[in-house]
Design a protein around this motif. Structure first.
Motif, PDB file in Angstrom:
ATOM      1  N   UNK B  86       0.935  -1.338  -0.332  1.00 47.17           N
ATOM      2  CA  UNK B  86      -0.190  -0.093  -0.144  1.00 47.17           C
ATOM      3  C   UNK B  86       0.350   1.380   0.092  1.00 47.17           C
ATOM      4  N   UNK B  87       2.208   1.368   0.778  1.00 46.98           N
ATOM      5  CA  UNK B  87       3.108   2.254   0.894  1.00 46.98           C
ATOM      6  C   UNK B  87       3.869   2.825  -0.874  1.00 46.98           C
ATOM      7  N   UNK B  88       3.497   1.512  -1.184  1.00 46.73           N
ATOM      8  CA  UNK B  88       4.226   1.720  -2.494  1.00 46.73           C
ATOM      9  C   UNK B  88       2.823   2.508  -3.700  1.00 46.73           C
ATOM     10  N   UNK B  89       2.488   1.770  -3.360  1.00 46.62           N
ATOM     11  CA  UNK B  89       0.997   2.418  -4.361  1.00 46.62           C
ATOM     12  C   UNK B  89       0.521   4.060  -3.661  1.00 46.62           C
ATOM     13  N   UNK B  90       0.565   4.301  -2.426  1.00 46.55           N
ATOM     14  CA  UNK B  90       0.617   5.683  -2.735  1.00 46.55           C
ATOM     15  C   UNK B  90       1.837   6.594  -2.975  1.00 46.55           C
ATOM     16  N   UNK B  91       2.878   5.767  -2.893  1.00 46.80           N
ATOM     17  CA  UNK B  91       4.242   6.605  -3.690  1.00 46.80           C
ATOM     18  C   UNK B  91       3.603   6.893  -4.740  1.00 46.80           C
ATOM     19  N   UNK B  95       3.379  10.363  -7.018  1.00 49.96           N
ATOM     20  CA  UNK B  95       3.921  11.021  -8.117  1.00 49.96           C
ATOM     21  C   UNK B  95       3.293  11.344  -9.587  1.00 49.96           C
ATOM     22  N   UNK B  96       1.721  10.340  -9.537  1.00 47.84           N
ATOM     23  CA  UNK B  96       1.383  10.245 -11.306  1.00 47.84           C
ATOM     24  C   UNK B  96      -0.331  10.624 -10.789  1.00 47.84           C
ATOM     25  N   UNK B  97      -0.980  10.473  -9.762  1.00 43.24           N
ATOM     26  CA  UNK B  97      -2.461  10.333  -9.503  1.00 43.24           C
ATOM     27  C   UNK B  97      -2.675  10.978  -8.011  1.00 43.24           C
ATOM     28  N   UNK B  98      -2.325  12.178  -7.962  1.00 46.91           N
ATOM     29  CA  UNK B  98      -2.551  12.510  -6.646  1.00 46.91           C
ATOM     30  C   UNK B  98      -4.498  12.688  -6.339  1.00 46.91           C
TER      31      UNK B  98
END
Lengths: 198, 202
Positions: B86-91, B95-98
Motif C-alpha cells: 500500500x505504501x508503494x501504491x501511495x508513492x 507522483x502520478x495520480x494525486x
C-alpha cells in the motif's frame, strides 16, 4: 476478529475471474527480486556455513592466527636468549675479578651463604660477593652457576700459600697478611711456611 | 475456490522471514512464490496497467528484502507485506495520480447510493454463474472491481483476495474496522449492480 466470508458471491466471482485470467507478473521480476535477496543474504550465508562446521571454522581461525602466533613465539625466544646472554655476560665480567678481589672462601662458608640467601647480603658486602648472595644469581643459567661453584670451592692450600708468598715477594705485605689470616681461618691445621709468614 | 488456513499460513510466513533474516535465501524464495501473485493482483487492480504493476511488485519485494532485518515475528507477515504494498501504491499515486490519494480517504459510501444494499439483493443463483464464467465475463468483473472507488476497492481486495480481516485491513489503511466493513459492503453492492447485465443475459 472477522474472517472473510467465503460464501460472498462477489468474492467467488473475483477469485474465479482471476483464476480464469491467470494474471502473472513478468518472470524477470521474480529473477531480479531473488537475485537481490541472494545478494542481501550473502554476508549471512557465510556465517551460516561456519555455524554448520565449527571444526572447519576453528581450523580456518588457526590458519589466520598462525603467523601472529609464530611471530610471538619467535619474539619470546629471542627475548629469553637475550636475557640469558646478558646474565652470562654480567657473570663473566665479575668472574675474573673474583679470584683476585675476594679471597678463597672457607669450605663451610659457601654452603652457609647459599643456604640463607636472604641473610647473606647483610653478612658480606655486595660488591665482593654478589654472584653468590643475590637470589637472581641463584637462578642464573647452568654455565655461570658452574663458574660460581668453582669460585666458591675450596682452593688447594699449597696454591693459596704460594700466592701469599708471591704477594710478599711483590712487596704487598698488607694484602699478604690479610690473605694469610683468611688462610689460617680456612686451614687451621696446615703449617704455613716461613716465606709466607714474612 | 481456495480457502487458506490463515493461522498455519501466517506462522509459516513468519518462520520463513526469520530464516531469511538469518541469511536463508531459499526461505525467501518460498515466501515470494507464496505471495507473488496475490500482491501482483492487488497492485494490478489498483493501477490497471500490467507494466506498472510489475514495477511496483518489484519495489514491494525490494522493500521486503531491505526491511527484513527489522521484521518482528510478532507482526503478521501478510499484514506487514500489504502495508508495504500500500505504501508503494501511495508513492506511485502521489507522483502520478494525486487525486487517487484523496479518494482513498473518502467516507465509506460517499460516492454510493445509501440504499444500494437494499435495492440490489444478493444473487441466490450466483454459484452456477460463477462456474460458467467465461473469459469475457471474467474481464468484465475484474474491470468492475478496478472501477470501484479507491477506498472501497482497496478494502474489498484486501478482504477477498488477501483474506485479511476487517481489523487487519483497518490496521493497514489507518481507518476503523467499521469503516472497512462499510466499504466492503458498498463495494459488494456496487459490483452486483455493475454485473447485473451479465446476469440478465445469462
Amino acid at each position: 476478529m472477522t474472517t472473510p466470508d467465503p460464501m460472498t458471491d462477489e468474492a467467488k466471482r473475483l477469485r474465479a475471474a482471476q483464476e480464469l485470467l491467470d494474471e502473472r507478473p513478468r518472470p524477470d521480476v521474480r529473477a531480479r527480486v531473488l537475485r537481490a535477496a541472494a545478494e542481501s543474504a550473502h554476508g549471512h550465508r557465510v556465517d551460516k556455513t561456519t555455524r554448520r562446521a565449527p571444526s572447519e571454522r576453528a581450523a580456518r581461525r588457526w590458519f589466520e592466527w598462525r603467523p601472529m602466533a609464530a611471530a610471538g613465539a619467535t619474539a619470546v625466544a629471542i627475548l629469553a636468549v637475550g636475557i640469558a646472554l646478558r646474565v652470562e655476560r654480567e657473570t663473566s665480567n665479575e668472574a675474573p675479578a673474583a679470584p683476585s678481589m675476594s679471597t678463597p672462601q672457607p669450605p663451610a662458608a659457601a654452603p652457609a651463604t647459599a643456604a640463607s640467601p636472604a641473610a647473606a647480603p647483610a653478612a658480606a658486602p655486595p660488591a665482593t660477593e654478589p654472584a653468590v648472595q643475590s637470589p637472581a644469581r641463584m637462578q642464573a643459567p647452568a654455565a655461570p652457576r658452574a663458574a660460581l661453584r668453582r669460585q666458591a670451592a675450596p682452593v688447594n692450600p699449597d696454591d693459596w700459600l704460594r700466592r701469599i708468598v708471591e704477594l710478599r715477594r711483590a712487596g704487598k705485605a698488607t694484602q699478604a697478611d690479610e690473605e694469610l689470616a683468611r688462610f689460617r681461618a680456612a686451614f687451621p691445621n696446615v703449617n704455613v711456611p716461613a716465606d709466607a709468614l714474612k | 475456490m481456495q480457502v487458506r488456513d490463515d493461522s498455519c499460513q501466517s506462522e509459516a510466513d513468519e518462520s520463513l522471514m526469520s530464516r531469511f533474516a538469518g541469511g536463508d535465501v531459499l526461505a525467501f524464495e518460498q515466501i515470494y512464490d507464496r505471495h507473488e501473485r496475490a500482491i501482483y493482483r492487488f497492485l494490478l487492480r489498483s493501477v490497471h496497467i500490467p507494466a506498472v504493476a510489475d514495477e511496483l511488485l518489484q519495489e514491494v519485494w525490494m522493500s521486503v528484502i531491505r526491511y527484513a532485518p527489522n521484521y518482528k515475528p510478532q507482526a503478521l507477515f501478510t499484514t506487514w507485506l500489504y502495508r508495504i504494498a500500500r505504501s508503494r501504491l501511495i508513492d506511485h499515486w502521489r507522483a502520478r495520480e494525486p487525486e487517487v490519494l484523496e479518494r482513498l480517504h473518502e467516507p465509506a459510501g460517499s460516492d454510493c447510493d445509501a440504499t444500494l444494499m437494499d435495492v440490489v439483493p444478493a444473487d441466490a443463483s450466483a454459484q452456477p454463474e460463477v462456474q460458467a464464467m467465461d473469459r469475457a465475463q471474467a474481464r468484465a468483473f475484474v474491470a468492475a472491481v478496478e472501477d470501484l472507488p479507491a477506498a472501497q476497492r482497496e478494502a474489498f481486495l484486501l478482504h477477498v483476495d488477501a483474506s485479511l480481516t476487517y481489523e487487519q485491513i483497518a490496521s493497514i489503511t489507518g481507518s476503523g474496522a467499521e469503516t472497512v466493513k462499510s466499504r466492503i459492503r458498498y463495494a459488494t453492492a456496487k459490483l452486483r449492480t455493475m454485473m447485473q447485465p451479465w446476469r440478465d443475459s445469462a
